[in-house]
Each structure stands twice: as C-alpha cells, then as structure tokens.
Design an enzyme around this catalytic site. Structure first.
Site, short mmCIF file in Angstrom:
data_model
loop_
_atom_site.label_atom_id
_atom_site.label_comp_id
_atom_site.label_asym_id
_atom_site.label_seq_id
_atom_site.Cartn_x
_atom_site.Cartn_y
_atom_site.Cartn_z
N HIS A 573 1.00 -1.07 -0.24
CA HIS A 573 0.14 -0.03 0.21
C HIS A 573 0.94 1.36 -0.15
O HIS A 573 0.88 2.00 -0.90
CB HIS A 573 -0.87 0.01 1.16
CG HIS A 573 -1.85 1.11 1.25
ND1 HIS A 573 -2.16 1.64 2.54
CD2 HIS A 573 -2.35 2.05 0.25
CE1 HIS A 573 -3.10 2.56 2.01
NE2 HIS A 573 -3.03 3.17 0.99
N HIS A 578 1.91 4.90 -2.98
CA HIS A 578 1.93 6.21 -2.51
C HIS A 578 3.51 6.60 -2.96
O HIS A 578 3.63 7.54 -3.80
CB HIS A 578 1.70 6.31 -1.11
CG HIS A 578 0.58 6.04 -0.64
ND1 HIS A 578 -0.46 7.21 -0.31
CD2 HIS A 578 -0.54 4.94 -0.53
CE1 HIS A 578 -1.51 6.98 0.22
NE2 HIS A 578 -1.62 5.58 -0.15
N HIS A 765 -4.51 0.97 -5.92
CA HIS A 765 -4.34 1.86 -4.87
C HIS A 765 -6.01 1.53 -4.16
O HIS A 765 -5.93 1.15 -2.79
CB HIS A 765 -4.28 3.29 -4.98
CG HIS A 765 -4.55 3.95 -3.50
ND1 HIS A 765 -5.68 4.60 -3.24
CD2 HIS A 765 -3.70 4.14 -2.26
CE1 HIS A 765 -5.67 5.25 -2.07
NE2 HIS A 765 -4.52 4.96 -1.47
N ASN A 769 -6.78 -0.03 -0.34
CA ASN A 769 -7.13 0.85 0.52
C ASN A 769 -8.66 0.62 1.10
O ASN A 769 -8.50 0.71 2.19
CB ASN A 769 -6.73 2.27 -0.08
CG ASN A 769 -7.06 3.35 1.07
OD1 ASN A 769 -6.24 3.62 1.91
ND2 ASN A 769 -8.16 3.85 0.89
N ILE A 914 -6.44 9.38 -0.72
CA ILE A 914 -6.54 9.01 1.10
C ILE A 914 -5.42 8.07 1.34
O ILE A 914 -5.00 7.31 0.57
CB ILE A 914 -7.96 8.47 1.36
CG1 ILE A 914 -8.15 8.70 3.06
CG2 ILE A 914 -8.06 7.02 0.84
CD1 ILE A 914 -8.21 10.07 3.47
#
Length: 914
Positions: A573, A578, A765, A769, A914
């Site tokens: 993740h 990110h 993602h 997530n 997020i």
C-alpha cells in the site's frame, strides 16, 4: 492580390452573437457592412497533425458582408471586442475574518485594486518578435456580486483585439486584491473559431505575495515541437517557475515542486526514542518526496525539523485538499476524538478493562460502544462535566460502524476457508504466489540466518493433498504460498525485544481444492538463530485434530494475518502506490507543460496525492505515529518498507499482468481475453483487475497513438524524455542504474509505462485501501499487532494457554486503546469524500482538452469502465464463483469503479486520494 469566395453570411452572423453588428461603432464610415474576423479562427481548409489526424486549419482575415464573405489579405485590420466569462469558486463556509476580508476586497476592487486579465495570441508580432497581446481588462462584477451565495460566481472581462490577433493561446491574470481566490475556468467568446476554453483550477495569489502575472493556457494540447510561436516562451517560463531554485523554505502559498529524502520522519530533539534513519540514499534506498526546505533540527543538522499536526505541511497550493475533502477529514477527526477519548478514560479509570476479556467485549464496540461502569461514572463524571456531556450527547457516535466482514457471518473469520478466501479476495490479495519449488527456500544470507530450506516437509502436507503426491500437486499447480519469512526475519530480534510486540517470519502453504477455493495445509513459524549461522527456531503447524491443536492453529493464523497486515500497509500500500508514485508526479509538474497531451492525460491521476503523502509523513509513518503504534514492527516499520524497496521493487513488474506472471498466478496465453490464463480461475482481485487494466490500456494506447505516430516522435519530445529521466534519475535516484527501467523509445513502450502508472494510482490503490475498515475493522479477524508468541509445552505460559485458550488468544490481540485507535484511523482511510472523482470521470468531461477526438475516446473509455462494473456485479451473483458468492460470503467489490461517499468497500478513484 485579393482572393474571394462567396458564402451565405446571414446564418454565420447569427451564430456569432458576440461579434460586432453592422451598427457597431467598431465599424466606421463606409465599412459598416464589413467585419474583420481573426486569422487562424475561420476554418476553410484542412491540415494534417503529426499523427496524421485531420484538424481544422487557420486562414487569412475575412470580410463579412450582408450577403457574402470576401477573403482579403490586403485590407487593414480592424479592432473588435471579445468577452471572457471567468468562473471563480468560492468557499461554502467562511469564518468571520474571511468574510470581512472578502468584503474589503470587493470595496477595493471598486476603487481600482482589481483583477486584471490579458489575452495572449498563439502568434507573434512580426515587428516586435513578441507574442501579440490584447489590452489589459479588469474583471467586472466583483463588487456587485460580493454577497452572492452561489459556490461558483461568474464575472466578465472585455478585451479589444484586431483581426490580425490570431487565436488566443494563453491568458494572464494579475490579482491586485488582498486575498487569494480560486480560479476555476475562463471561456472567451467572440472569435469566429468559437469559444476558447482555459481550464484553470488554481489558486491565484495576490500581488503582495506573487507579484507576477499568472499564465493559463487554452485547452488545446501541443507537443513541444508544435508549440505556436507566441506560446513558446510562456511555456518555458511557467515550467521554470514551477521548478523553483531548490533554495529556502517553502511557503504555503508557493507552487514549487522539488525533491528531498525522507529525512523528516524522526525528531531527535525529543530524545533517542524518536530518532529514525533517513530513507533515501546509499545506506537506505527509498523514493524521494516533496521538498519543503524546513530548517534542520537542533540535535542533528541532517534531519529536517518537523511540523506537527494540526499545523499544515507544505504542498504546492493547488495540491491541497478542496473543501469537500477537507470537510470529510474534519468530520473523521471529530469522530476520532470521541472514539479515542472514551477508550483512554476506560483504560485509565478501569485498568481491568485494558484488555478484552471475552469476544463479546469486541462485539460490543459495534453494538453499544464504550461505557464506563456506572459506579465509576457516578464517582468521577460529576467532576468532569464536559466528558459526561460528551457521552450523553454523542451516544450514537461512540459506537463503531459494524465492519462488512462480520455482517453476513459473525464467525466466518474462524474458518480455514474464510482465512484462505481473504488471501485472494481480501485487503491484501497481492502476496499469494504459486509454489514452484518444494521445500521453499530463503534468499537470506545463510551465514547470518542459517540454512535456507523451509522446515515444511512432505510428511507435513501429504495427507492433505487429496491422494496426490507432492510432485503431482506442484506440477498440477495445486499448491500456493504466502511467504513473509524473508521480509520479517532480519528484523525479528528488534521487534520481539519490544514490550507487547511479538512476531515470527511466517510461511503458509495452501491447496487449491476441486471447487476452486484454497485451503491452508501448513504454517511455518520462524525465529532468528541465537547466533549467526545457527539453525533457526522453526515450528510447523498443520490443520488441527483436537481442541488444543485447534487453538494453536488459530494463533498461528493470527500471526500470519499480522505479518500480512504489516506487509500490506508498509510495502504493497504505502510504498508501491504512494511513495513510489510521488516522484513521477513531481517530475510531471516540473517537466511537462500543462499544454502537453501527456500531462492532460495524467492530471486526474495526480489529484491530492502529494498532500496525502505529506499528511502520512506528519501523522502516519513518522516516528511514534499511527503506523508504528498500530502494527507489530513498531519503530522498524519504515525500515521494512525501505528493505522491500531495495530488494524487490521494480517498476517493470508493477503492472497487473507482469505481477501475476511474476508470482506464478498466471501464464501468458494469447487465446484468452486478456492474453493471460489465471491458474486460479476464481481469483476476484485478478479477474476484476484485468477488466480495468484492459480498459485503461486501450484508452492509453488510443491516446498515445493520436500524438505519437512513430518512434522518432517519442524520442524527440524533450519534455516527455525530461519527465521520465528526472523521475528515474532524481525521484528514484537510488535505483537509477537498474537495468530493468523501460526505455521510452516507442509508442508501445510509452503506452505500457503510462498504463502501469495509471493502474497503480487508481485501481491498485483502491483494491489495497478501501477495504481496510470493512474487512479489517474486526480486530480478531486480522490483528495488526500481536503481543504474544505461541507457547510450547514446557513454557511458563503454556499452562495458562491450556487452561483458558480463548482468554490467551484475546490477550495476544491489541489491547483496547490499541484496537480502537487503529479502528479509528482505518475508518478514515477507508472513507470516500463527497468530491471523489472515479475512474472514467472527469470534472470537465468536454473541455479538459481541445482535441475533440480525444474527448470522444475518453467517453468510450468511460463506457468500458461502466461495462466492467456491470460484469463485476454479474460475477458477484454467480454461485459458481465461491470466493465471492455463497452463504455468508462477501461479494468482491473493491474493483467496482463507482461509489457513493462514506465507507462502502467499493469505488476506484482516479488517484491516490487518501
């Protein structure tokens, strides 16, 4: 020499109402029946673009009469007026100071401290060799509309240009107010080519902060080599401003994108417990993050000082959350206060309530919320009236939302089939791999970590192979594995030395059953050798045969889940969707003009990501932050992430097909719809993911082909090549010499690269997530922290375990405050905001580009995404797909593209929001 042609003009005049009429004072004397139109706007002939597509071409000045149009190149240009509609987005809610300041701006606007615009032509003046420009025009209506309640307010500006002006390619804005404002768009009408759109979506700072004019380009895409002469210098100036000079501390109003290492996760000024290594560099390779330029700490000049929550971290002004997103986070923070306050009170005033004593206490978090004992409340709450009032007025908010995972079958998490199902349809469905070598072998240095062979032997699993030999099961692709051994083992001594944190390096073997589901048949638990080179302490557990082995098996599965939770958060993740994406975003803003077609393609997939990552550095991945507090590795969390980057991350294997092939979960098969054959047919993450991957791939290939007809066009695009080179050589500097980086030398290579980038930002993602709370909010199902190792006979704890195994199991889980803090955080992380933009959506679907063919192609992509969503719904209703349909089985919707706001366990936003 004049040329002419006759065209019926009455209808044309009717279609251009903003052009001066025959009675206009702009037309003088005997020329009242004539009107000069701008060159480059009246389409009479066609030309071919670089990609061979037909586009409208500019022509010479034209004279309109009441009955015909005469093209004349010898007439002197005449001046006429055009009008701009300027849309400014206002905040929905403002405090008193902001309201007063806005009113002051309105009054100052009336006396000349206004907003000034100027049109810039795509052409240059042959005499001055500078871009042609209109007169400066003040924005009209700011004072008159000072009390407007609408979120979007439209103002106007009027420009005077002449018929030789050409087509406007840019517009400059100078804000002489005292406050910034959000400029959404500008539409200029009055040119014969029709409305000219300028997508802005940017905060315009006042001249006291930013004294220079802001430049906004029209929505027409241009490769660098095709940039009109009048826009070339502006194109370079804008990029230079966005790059900055790499010096000084960034202000919150800046728009500068630059790189730095992760040297701000620790805070040595607070003491040795908050010292953390710098991520990025030779010693600990890592991607680069956004530079803020803050001064160093007092204790260590190599460490950047921190900005602690709730003070804002720097991100470029246009990257900050919009009002809807900020409102969602604020509401989440308010709920978090309640969800964290009462557990702390319970733990403080009722020490016996620090641990869960029975499973119903976990269940009560969702049914009743947390309450102090009545006697304790009577004794203390009258002394703390605020707390009493909070409990009385927010009773509903003190309950936690029931996670999806226990809504259909409260006890499903205890079963082996559900444990295995979540491996292919859960929060982290990307670590399962086909077992191709038995026994599994570690890649760690045997001189340090002992013999590399797994302790799992044939005798452990042969009775579970349904009559097959071990070799037959391997060759028939029936054995699969979750292998966290090498990820955790180098860190276990430091993890297990901490109070209340215990872990193994785990391996789990699964059998693929005839029904297409998985069944766990062995779990290996490893600890480091006492001395380098010694044999490791290894333990193998198999499916239970009695009550004692059943509880040991449950504890072993919990340790596997804890390993899985850490790898999911720290590697799959955070690191891969990110941190590794951030350098490509920084480089895009620094090297690709807003006019560049690739920037226009990528823009929706970069939204909010820089601020999300900045907030993560502030409160999630920092020393003592939520990740360290909430996951078993604690202070070594980010070192595990860095080790994964150093040892395993490769961009060329991050695309879905490449990843499935790497893990042995698919083989290439050109006869299959996506060119792949899955070895587990009912693998929800992969089957749904391939639908979205194919839609993205088709859209990207169509888009790239429109602008790059051959290899040379790719290789000669210096902005494109600079973007890629900087992202690799600076943003991923520690891996810049890796041989596996793709070369952007052909349209196919560019399409593949962009498809992977968009896939990671959107579908990948989302899959990792938005299931965090729905599937991980019930702590016994997936404990992020474990506090006990599994006892063996002879251990002091073994008798305690055997006398009350349920209590021992609960004592190994996170305590009350750990659990509720973790639940509160993943609740927010799993929430869609009201302003979410999903795959196949854009806020300006018809004007994001001036290329009409690409607008149509995007709508076809949106249709393909909707078809994928319908297919996912069909699959979730198919009883033959047992990993997503059945009694008590949750449907797999994490790849379903659309969603409403809130926690929905579905929805694929365009970007990492997020």
């Amino acid at each position: 020499m004049a040329t002419s042609m006759e065209i019926l003009a009455s209808s044309l005049l009717q279609r251009t109402p903003l052009l001066p009429s025959s009675r206009s004072p702009l037309l003088r004397g005997g020329e009242q029946s004539r009107l000069f139109l701008s060159p480059a706007c009246f389409p009479l002939k066609k030309r071919s673009s670089a990609a061979g597509r037909v586009v409208r071409a500019p022509v010479s000045a034209a004279i309109l009469t009441e009955r015909f149009v005469r093209v004349e190149t010898e007439e002197r240009p005449v001046r006429f007026k055009v009008r701009a509609a300027v849309t400014v987005r206002r905040k929905k809610k403002e405090d008193l100071m902001a309201t007063v300041a806005n009113q002051l701006d309105a009054f100052s606007d009336r006396i000349g401290r206004n907003v000034v615009l100027e049109l810039v032509s795509a052409e240059i003046d042959l005499r001055t060799r500078k871009p042609k420009a209109s007169n400066s025009a003040a924005l009209r209506g700011w004072f008159e509309k000072k009390k407007a309640k609408a979120e979007r307010v439209v103002y106007t500006a009027e420009f005077t240009v002449d018929s030789s002006f050409g087509e406007p390619g840019a517009i400059t804005v100078l804000n002489r107010h005292q406050r910034e404002f959000f400029l959404e768009s500008i539409v200029v009408e009055g040119f014969a080519c029709g409305p000219v759109h300028f997508p802005c979506n940017s905060w315009v700072q006042p001249t006291r902060i930013h004294p220079h004019k802001r430049v906004f380009f029209s929505n027409k895409p241009y490769l660098p080599s095709q940039t009109p002469p009048g826009l070339r210098e502006l194109r370079q100036q804008e990029l230079k401003e966005l790059r900055g000079d790499g010096k000084g501390e960034r202000k919150l109003t800046d728009r500068i994108y630059d790189y730095d290492t992760y040297n701000d996760l620790g805070n040595p000024d607070r003491g040795i417990d908050f010292v953390r290594p710098t991520l990025g560099g030779e010693q600990m390779p890592y991607p680069r993050r956004l530079r803020t330029g803050r001064p160093p700490t007092i204790t260590d000049r190599h460490v950047e000082s921190r900005v602690e929550d709730p003070l804002p971290m720097y991100v470029p002004r246009d990257e900050r959350f919009e009002e809807g997103k900020q409102a969602m986070l604020t509401a989440g923070a308010q709920k978090a206060v309640l969800h964290n306050l009462v557990p702390l009170l319970v733990a403080s005033f009722s020490p016996e309530s620090h641990d869960f004593k029975a499973f119903h206490e976990v269940d009560n978090l969702f049914k009743e919320g947390l309450r102090l004992k009545q006697t304790l409340q009577d004794q203390l709450f009258h002394k703390i009236p605020l707390v009493s009032k909070i409990e009385e007025s927010t009773e509903g908010h003190l309950r936690y939302d029931t996670p999806h995972i226990i809504t259909k079958d409260k006890f499903a998490w205890l079963r082996d089939d559900e444990f295995a199902r979540q491996v292919v349809a859960g929060i982290n469905p990307v670590n399962i791999e086909r077992l191709q070598v038995f026994p599994p072998v570690s890649k760690l240095d045997p001189a340090i970590y002992g013999p590399p062979e797994s302790a799992i032997k044939e005798e452990h699993i042969i009775s579970h192979l349904n009559g097959m030999s071990l070799q037959q099961a391997v060759e028939a692709n029936k054995l699969f594995m979750l292998d966290f051994h090498d990820v955790y083992l180098p860190f276990l001594d430091r993890i297990n030395a901490q109070d209340g944190r215990k872990a193994y390096g785990t391996r789990t073997i699964f059998l693929l059953t005839e029904s297409g589901t998985l069944k766990p048949i062995a779990i290996e638990l490893s600890l480091p050798p006492v001395r380098p080179g010694d044999a490791r302490a290894k333990r193998v557990l198999t499916p239970p045969t009695d009550a004692t082995s059943n509880w040991l098996w449950q504890l072993a599965k919990a340790h596997v889940c804890s390993n899985d939770a850490g790898v999911h958060q720290l590697v799959n993740h955070w690191l891969k969707t990110h941190a590794c994406i951030e350098p490509f975003i920084l480089a895009a803003h620094r090297q690709l003009s807003a006019m560049h077609p690739i920037f226009k393609l990528l823009k929706p997939h970069m939204r909010y990501t820089l601020e999300v990552n900045a907030l993560a550095r502030q409160i999630l991945i920092n020393g003592g932050g939520v990740i360290e507090s909430g996951f078993t590795p604690g202070p070594v969390c980010m070192e595990i992430s860095a080790a994964a980057y150093r040892n395993h991350w490769r961009f060329d294997q991050e695309g879905l097909p490449a990843d499935l092939i790497r893990r042995g979960m698919a083989v290439e098969d050109p006869t299959q719809p996506h060119g792949l054959r899955l070895v587990i047919e009912d693998y929800p993450y992969a089957t749904d993911g391939l639908l979205l991957w194919s839609a993205i791939q088709s859209w990207v290939e169509t888009y790239v082909a429109a602008y790059y007809p051959d290899d040379e066009s790719i290789q000669s695009d210096y902005e494109l090549q600079s973007w890629y080179a900087e992202a690799v050589n600076v943003g991923h500097a520690d891996k810049r010499y890796a041989p596996w980086w793709p070369r952007l030398s052909s349209p196919a290579a560019l399409s593949s690269f962009l498809t992977t980038l968009i896939w990671l930002s959107s579908a990948q993602h989302a899959a990792l997530n938005f299931g965090q709370y729905p599937l991980g909010g019930y702590i016994p199902n997936r404990p992020p922290v474990l506090r006990r190792l599994i006892p063996v006979e002879g251990d002091p704890e073994y008798e305690h375990f055997r006398s009350d195994p349920a209590k021992f199991f609960l004592s190994a889980l996170p305590n009350l405050t750990q659990a509720t803090t973790f639940m509160t955080v993943i609740d927010t992380l799993s929430t869609h905001s009201v302003d979410e933009e999903y795959l196949g959506e854009r806020p300006d679907p018809y004007t994001w580009t001036g290329d009409g063919e690409m607008v149509e192609a995007f709508h076809e992509f949106a249709s393909e995404v909707r078809r994928a969503e319908s297919e996912i719904a069909r699959r979730n209703a198919d009883p033959a797909r047992r990993n997503r349909c059945g009694a008590g089985v949750l449907p797999y919707e994490l790849m379903a593209p659309s969603s409403g706001p809130g926690i929905t366990c579905r929805g694929v936003p365009n970007s990492v929001t997020i």
